[in-house]
Scaffold this motif. Structure first.
Motif, PDB file in Angstrom:
ATOM      1  N   ALA A   1      34.899  40.500  43.769  1.00 17.69           N
ATOM      2  CA  ALA A   1      35.569  41.703  44.274  1.00 17.69           C
ATOM      3  C   ALA A   1      34.550  42.758  44.664  1.00 17.69           C
ATOM      4  CB  ALA A   1      36.521  42.249  43.224  1.00 17.69           C
ATOM      5  N   ASP A   2      34.960  43.630  45.561  1.00 17.48           N
ATOM      6  CA  ASP A   2      34.099  44.726  46.010  1.00 17.48           C
ATOM      7  C   ASP A   2      34.025  45.789  44.909  1.00 17.48           C
ATOM      8  OD1 ASP A   2      32.734  46.703  47.301  1.00 17.48           O
ATOM      9  OD2 ASP A   2      34.046  46.787  49.059  1.00 17.48           O
ATOM     10  N   PRO A   3      32.841  46.224  44.500  1.00 17.52           N
ATOM     11  CA  PRO A   3      32.739  47.282  43.494  1.00 17.52           C
ATOM     12  C   PRO A   3      33.460  48.560  43.900  1.00 17.52           C
ATOM     13  CG  PRO A   3      30.619  46.211  43.790  1.00 17.52           C
ATOM     14  CD  PRO A   3      31.517  45.679  44.853  1.00 17.52           C
ATOM     15  N   ALA A   4      33.536  48.827  45.210  1.00 21.59           N
ATOM     16  CA  ALA A   4      34.249  50.021  45.669  1.00 21.59           C
ATOM     17  C   ALA A   4      35.734  49.931  45.337  1.00 21.59           C
ATOM     18  CB  ALA A   4      34.054  50.212  47.165  1.00 21.59           C
ATOM     19  N   LEU A   5      36.312  48.718  45.407  1.00 23.83           N
ATOM     20  CA  LEU A   5      37.718  48.539  45.057  1.00 23.83           C
ATOM     21  C   LEU A   5      37.925  48.767  43.563  1.00 23.83           C
ATOM     22  CD1 LEU A   5      40.609  47.703  45.684  1.00 23.83           C
ATOM     23  CD2 LEU A   5      39.898  45.304  45.444  1.00 23.83           C
ATOM     24  N   ALA A   6      36.991  48.278  42.761  1.00 22.23           N
ATOM     25  CA  ALA A   6      37.090  48.491  41.314  1.00 22.23           C
ATOM     26  C   ALA A   6      37.030  49.977  40.978  1.00 22.23           C
ATOM     27  CB  ALA A   6      35.976  47.735  40.595  1.00 22.23           C
ATOM     28  N   ARG A   7      36.145  50.699  41.645  1.00 20.40           N
ATOM     29  CA  ARG A   7      36.022  52.136  41.404  1.00 20.40           C
ATOM     30  C   ARG A   7      37.276  52.872  41.858  1.00 20.40           C
ATOM     31  NH1 ARG A   7      34.077  55.024  37.843  1.00 20.40           N
ATOM     32  NH2 ARG A   7      36.290  55.574  37.865  1.00 20.40           N
ATOM     33  N   ALA A   8      37.868  52.446  42.987  1.00 20.29           N
ATOM     34  CA  ALA A   8      39.067  53.095  43.507  1.00 20.29           C
ATOM     35  C   ALA A   8      40.253  52.897  42.555  1.00 20.29           C
ATOM     36  CB  ALA A   8      39.407  52.553  44.890  1.00 20.29           C
ATOM     37  N   LEU A   9      40.432  51.689  42.035  1.00 23.77           N
ATOM     38  CA  LEU A   9      41.528  51.437  41.106  1.00 23.77           C
ATOM     39  C   LEU A   9      41.334  52.216  39.796  1.00 23.77           C
ATOM     40  CD1 LEU A   9      42.077  47.587  41.585  1.00 23.77           C
ATOM     41  CD2 LEU A   9      43.573  49.450  42.339  1.00 23.77           C
ATOM     42  N   ALA A  10      40.083  52.297  39.349  1.00 22.63           N
ATOM     43  CA  ALA A  10      39.803  53.069  38.138  1.00 22.63           C
ATOM     44  C   ALA A  10      40.095  54.557  38.358  1.00 22.63           C
ATOM     45  CB  ALA A  10      38.354  52.865  37.718  1.00 22.63           C
ATOM     46  N   ASP A  11      39.763  55.054  39.551  1.00 23.16           N
ATOM     47  CA  ASP A  11      40.041  56.459  39.853  1.00 23.16           C
ATOM     48  C   ASP A  11      41.551  56.728  39.878  1.00 23.16           C
ATOM     49  OD1 ASP A  11      37.392  57.141  39.997  1.00 23.16           O
ATOM     50  OD2 ASP A  11      37.251  56.902  42.173  1.00 23.16           O
ATOM     51  N   LEU A  12      42.306  55.823  40.491  1.00 20.32           N
ATOM     52  CA  LEU A  12      43.756  56.001  40.556  1.00 20.32           C
ATOM     53  C   LEU A  12      44.379  55.955  39.162  1.00 20.32           C
ATOM     54  CD1 LEU A  12      44.609  53.829  43.692  1.00 20.32           C
ATOM     55  CD2 LEU A  12      44.690  56.318  43.512  1.00 20.32           C
TER      56      LEU A  12
END
Length: 244
Positions: A145-156
């Motif tokens: 998975a893209d680390p940016a997607l992981a960061r986005a889900l964590a932010d949400l």
């Protein structure tokens, strides 16, 4: 010759039916205040504490996407368990808001405070549900998975369970506090403490643009939880008479 016409007796008018005006309770009926408040509030408290314990090692909001993704790969089961506890805690919170609304209405409260309590509690439960779902999705990301997607889900997940929950929970607390203060249903120190927590919850919205305000979020989460438990035990089921 005497008249043989029978005398007619005056008809007795039927007794007018008594109608109960809107908002009044029928004579002989006790207003229904709903189930006891301690049950849902204690369930909410236990599930909240369980979630905090399980997710004690979750990466901070300023962690990089790679760190979040690494944690998700190594602790997928922990994330799913935490999401389950958080989602489960939303149910007693919504139930508590409904019971509080019904209790205040049974006590004769027709001011907007009772409705604000209900709306705030329901929205806070929705915020917790959203945080749990985003967290659960983040814990199931594939290895590539893209680390940016992981960061986005964590932010949400953080925004839903942090900022949004704090603001909406402030509505719940303010609705009870203002009502309790104006009607003297709750001790004045408790109501003023609730108003202070509600103000902190509203100010925590500034954490979206300034990180230092994010330290207010735990104050609302844990301080508000303690306040809510105390309030649930102290809120009366019946309103004392003015002559008492």
């Amino acid at each position: 010759m005497p008249s043989t016409t029978p005398k007619t007796s005056p008809e007795t008018s039927p007794t007018p039916s008594t109608r109960t005006a809107p908002g009044e309770h029928a004579p002989g009926r006790r207003p229904q205040g709903g189930p006891p408040l301690p049950a849902p509030v204690l369930a909410f408290a236990v599930l909240t504490i369980g979630y905090v314990v399980v997710n004690s090692s979750t990466p901070r909001p300023d962690a990089s996407g790679k760190e979040v993704l690494r944690y998700a790969r190594d602790n997928g089961t922990t994330i799913e368990l935490g999401s389950l506890l958080l989602l489960a805690s939303a149910t007693p919170l919504a139930l508590l808001a409904a019971v509080l609304y019904r209790r205040l209405r049974a006590l004769g409260i027709t001011a907007p405070g009772s409705a604000i309590t209900l709306v705030g509690g329901v929205l806070a439960a929705v915020a917790l549900s959203g945080s749990a779902l985003f967290g659960w999705a983040g814990g199931r990301l594939p290895m590539d998975a893209d680390p940016a997607l992981a960061r986005a889900l964590a932010d949400l997940s953080f925004l839903s369970g942090g900022v949004v929950y704090s603001v909406t929970f402030a509505l719940l607390v303010s609705g009870i506090s203002v009502t309790g203060l104006m009607t003297r249903l709750l001790p004045r120190p408790l109501t003023w403490t609730g108003l202070a927590l509600a103000a902190v919850g509203m100010v925590s919205l500034l954490s979206l643009i300034a990180d230092p305000f994010s330290y207010l979020l735990p104050v609302v989460r844990f301080g508000g939880l303690i306040w809510l438990v105390v309030t649930a035990f102290l809120l009366p089921r019946t309103r004392p008479s003015r002559h008492q």
